[in-house]
Enzyme design. Structure first.
Site, PDB file in Angstrom:
ATOM      1  N   ARG A 113       0.971  -1.311   0.132  1.00 15.39           N
ATOM      2  CA  ARG A 113       0.009  -0.175   0.014  1.00 15.39           C
ATOM      3  C   ARG A 113       1.026   1.302   0.208  1.00 15.39           C
ATOM      4  O   ARG A 113       1.789   1.449   0.803  1.00 15.39           O
ATOM      5  CB  ARG A 113      -1.026   0.016   1.218  1.00 15.39           C
ATOM      6  N   THR A 386     -10.182   0.200  -9.474  1.00 13.58           N
ATOM      7  CA  THR A 386      -9.212  -0.609  -8.892  1.00 13.58           C
ATOM      8  C   THR A 386      -9.223  -1.948  -9.731  1.00 13.58           C
ATOM      9  O   THR A 386     -10.052  -1.980 -10.476  1.00 13.58           O
ATOM     10  CB  THR A 386      -9.570  -0.735  -7.424  1.00 13.58           C
TER      11      THR A 386
END
Ligand code: GLY
Length: 575
Positions: A113, A386
């Site tokens: 991330r 995404t």
């Protein structure tokens, strides 16, 4: 856990609502979050890959054919998606991965991330009058976190792969250099974001050749991105986070008003974390821990559902029960969750079956619980841009990766001649305390931005190992990721095939707004009428998600792969 603590946790679950309790029919042992061994000595003998783009799925098989395993194939699929599906994920973004390593029978979670740059300043996301500056949060270099994707892929290759990066990155480099025909979704994304792309010369140079979006059917090339991947192939992490690429990224970001430093890039690390493991009806669900909210929310939902027998319910009561479980899980997840390296979270409570017992008791048999009757928590980000892919290789290694640049084409900011489109993941932080963002979200302190901190995500890449069948599953879709993956796992446990799971119509509830989003045709007229009578507001919504699922039936040793029919560019393939 001692008895007094168990009761405290049950009471905490009950304390959140003034609704009268009823005894839910407990039909299954409560779910636990204790890892159990997954004895998968068997090998599938073939491989299956499902991704959002046929070029990426084929890139994965190309690398398997060179002698790579699922982890090498994942590097190939992710890097190819960076080239052919840049609206969803890429080299300037980040990902979360759930892995099953067959040789050691080990489940691993890899967190790649993005992080906030050290100089992050909440004031940068405010207008002079103190109102939220949505442009700074969503467009341009201030909206971008330090990318995790290259470090995550290098980690995967180094620790779990068999091939050198130059082999696993070869398909992406070739496609970026030689070109490909963008699919209609990428063309529409570029057209939709044209005005913002025109704000930055490097973005226009990459996405608007000759000043216009690429023509349908024309070949489009990204040689700058090819060169950056080549540096990663040659030097690993240092090819992106140090040296030429790092210098170019920082110079471009700072020249356009951003605040990255070379130290931010040099300090970035992908991290392995303990996955969340949920036991639901004998199925071991291995999924994403914080800084994703997905695993915790799914654990709450499945723990609540484990006390009901959904198979004995009519559709309206089944949906009612699932929505009430979603409501209670979403009420919790944004209040408490953030980056585990920065915030303390009451995970033992949230994951406890005894806490779920309390929540279950508060569900009325025939009536929606208005979210206003539960103490307030914020709703969550419903961003849709995404991507997710799933892989099983011939040895039984498994990879579930959800990867993102956040919103469509991320920040729309391309950093100089690196070809790197930066994410706009900073908007996943609660940037402005107590101010709603563009989706009406309020933030909690646990997810406030701080230098080096990871922003909360909903990404929920999951591996589900049942007594006879295994699934690798995930989807894009912001907060709907959690409910899509949860519904998909439920359908898998109920015996559905990969194709059925990706095709099922969807519904979604996330505490606030207090509505149930429904895809056209998900409920018949009688069910819709019954749900409305129970107090639900049903809100029609365009189809959402892009689920890519592979399954392995260990009884027959059969693999299956399916890509969501809502998006024709995807490909699920077994070979
Ligand atoms: N950017 C969407 C998510 O991580 O949930």
């Amino acid at each position: 856990m001692n008895l007094a603590l168990r009761w405290r946790i049950v009471l905490l679950g009950l304390a959140f609502t003034a609704a009268p309790a009823f005894a839910a029919g407990a039909t299954a042992a409560p779910a636990t979050t204790q890892p159990a061994a997954a004895p998968l000595a068997q090998r599938p003998g073939h491989a299956a890959i499902a991704s959002a783009n046929f070029l990426a799925t084929n890139a994965g098989f190309e690398v398997l054919a060179k002698g790579g395993n699922a982890f090498d194939a994942a590097v190939a699929v992710a890097s190819t998606l960076s080239v052919v599906e840049p609206e969803s994920s890429g080299i300037g973004g980040g990902f979360m991965a759930t892995l099953h390593v067959a040789k050691t029978n080990r489940d691993v979670f890899l967190d790649a991330r993005e992080t906030a740059p050290a100089a992050v300043n909440p004031k940068d996301y405010l207008n002079p009058d103190g109102t939220p500056n949505r442009d700074a949060a969503l467009k341009g270099p201030l909206s971008a976190g330090i990318p995790g994707e290259p470090a995550g892929l290098v980690w995967l290759a180094k620790h779990y792969g068999r091939l050198p990066l130059k082999d696993s990155l070869a398909p992406a480099i070739r496609i970026a250099r030689d070109g490909f025909k963008p699919d209609p979704r990428l063309l529409a994304s570029i057209k939709g974001e044209q005005k913002d792309l025109e704000r930055w010369p490097a973005s226009a140079a990459k996405f608007l050749p000759g000043g216009k979006p690429p023509a349908a059917g024309a070949v489009w090339r990204d040689p700058n991105q090819a060169r950056t991947w080549e540096r990663v192939a040659e030097k690993g992490d240092a090819g992106f986070y140090q040296g030429e690429t790092a210098r170019k990224l920082v110079a471009a970001v700072r020249a356009a008003g951003g605040n990255w430093t070379l130290a931010d890039l040099a300090g970035y690390r992908a991290k392995e974390r303990q996955p969340i493991v949920i036991d639901y009806r004998g199925y071991r669900i291995v999924t994403a821990p914080p800084p994703s909210s997905g695993g915790v929310a799914m654990a709450e939902i499945f723990n609540i559902l484990s006390g009901f027998d959904l198979s004995k319910m009519d559709q309206a009561h089944r949906v009612h029960t699932i929505v009430e479980a979603m409501r209670r899980a979403f009420r919790d997840h944004n209040d408490y969750l953030g980056d585990p390296d920065f915030v303390k979270m009451p995970l033992a409570m949230l994951l406890s079956p005894y806490y779920a017992d309390g929540l279950r008791q508060s569900i009325l048999p025939d009536r929606a619980t208005p979210s206003s009757m539960l103490p307030h928590g914020p709703a969550h980000d419903p961003g849709m841009h995404t991507t997710h892919f799933s892989i099983i290789d011939k040895d039984g290694n498994m990879v579930a990766i959800t990867s993102t640049v956040n919103y469509i084409l991320g920040s729309t900011f391309v950093a100089g001649d690196t070809g790197v489109l930066l994410n706009d993941e900073m908007d996943d932080f609660a940037l402005v305390p107590n101010k709603p963002n563009v989706y009406g979200l309020l933030g909690s302190k646990a997810n406030a931005p701080e230098g080096g901190k990871r922003m909360l995500s909903s990404m929920s890449p999951s591996i589900v190992i049942g007594p006879e069948r295994t699934a690798v599953i995930g989807s894009p879709g912001g907060s709907t990721i959690i409910t899509q993956v949860m519904e998909g796992i439920l359908h898998f446990v109920e015996g559905q095939s990969a194709q059925q799971i990706v095709s099922d119509k969807r519904f979604h509830h996330q505490f606030l707004p207090d509505v149930v989003d429904v895809e056209d045709g998900v409920f018949d007229a009688a069910t819709s009428a019954e749900l409305k009578r129970m107090g639900y507001t049903l809100k029609p919504r365009e189809p959402w998600g892009f689920m890519n699922v592979v399954t392995w039936d260990r009884r027959t040793n059969t693999l299956d792969a399916a890509s969501d029919p809502r998006r024709p560019s995807g490909l699920g393939k077994v070979q």
